[in-house]
Design a protein around this motif. Sequence first.
Motif: not given
Length: 261
Positions: A10-25
């Motif tokens: 899975v690639v999550v762009t903008g995954g360092s914080k906010g919604i992207g971090k939530g999706i990544a987790a």
Amino acid sequence: MFTPITGRSVVVTGGSKGIGKGIAAVFARAGAHVLITARDEAAARRTAAEIAADEAVTGRISAIAADVSNEEDCERVALTARERHGGIDVVCANAGIFPSTPLVEMTAADLDAVLGVNLKGAILSVRACLDALTRSGNGRVIITSSITGPLTGFAGWSHYGASKAGQLGFARSAALELAEAGITVNAILPGNVLTEGVAELGDGYLKSMAASIPLGRLGTVEDVGNLALFLATDEAAFITGQTFVVDGGQVLPESLDAVAG
Ligand code: NAP
């Protein structure tokens, strides 16, 4: 019970914080291997380490610095995901910016910045992964759009709203083009989600915002992540070109009187 997505890439762009971090987790806890991207490499690495430290996480999670508005960066992200995880099954095109700019003051540079990251960046991120998504057999594109643009407006966000509505136009045509390869393309439209940035706006803002949401609270990043996870499952394989609002009912009331209580 849904078929596990253990081991999917899975690639999550903008995954360092906010919604992207939530999706990544959420994906990492589901056993997927996750590559998160952001421009700030140190922040992205810290987030990857934080998520990896959760004992529920069984997949590999790592970070890479990349700007979604840069074509070469997007190609490098796709290459890195293939090298680290053997392919790409899911792309979450999530990176976004939302500066407030009155239309009368808006410059061409303001427009280029917002459309470049939110709209062009989403398209470039997806395009770079197409080859790998096709090979996957379970290819999924999940775009973080917004209620702002497709469904609602907000003064100061005309360029942002245009970028978020534009993402849906992209998703629908891409869904048709990619159906042959078994790749689905869907968009999530969050309402107000409690991220680090929104929390900094203070208690007053949070209370007034929660009062405008029928379910009585702002969304969590997991509310968005859980929908993204569902859209990545085998059970969601027949859903494509669609939009999913996650907003606690915020866009429903016709007026303040329409809300019970
Ligand atoms: P956020 O907390 O500000 O996080 C944004 C993420 O995107 C960060 O990881 C940021 O890292 C990255 N990013 C920004 N510009 C980038 C670029 N050019 N290239 C690569 N990464 C970039 O924002 P958020 O609230 O979670 O929003 C995430 C997405 O959800 C956006 O698309 C936004 O439009 C959408 N959304 C948010 C809400 C909400 O209530 N929060 C509601 C509806 C929709 P760097 O700055 O280090 O690059």
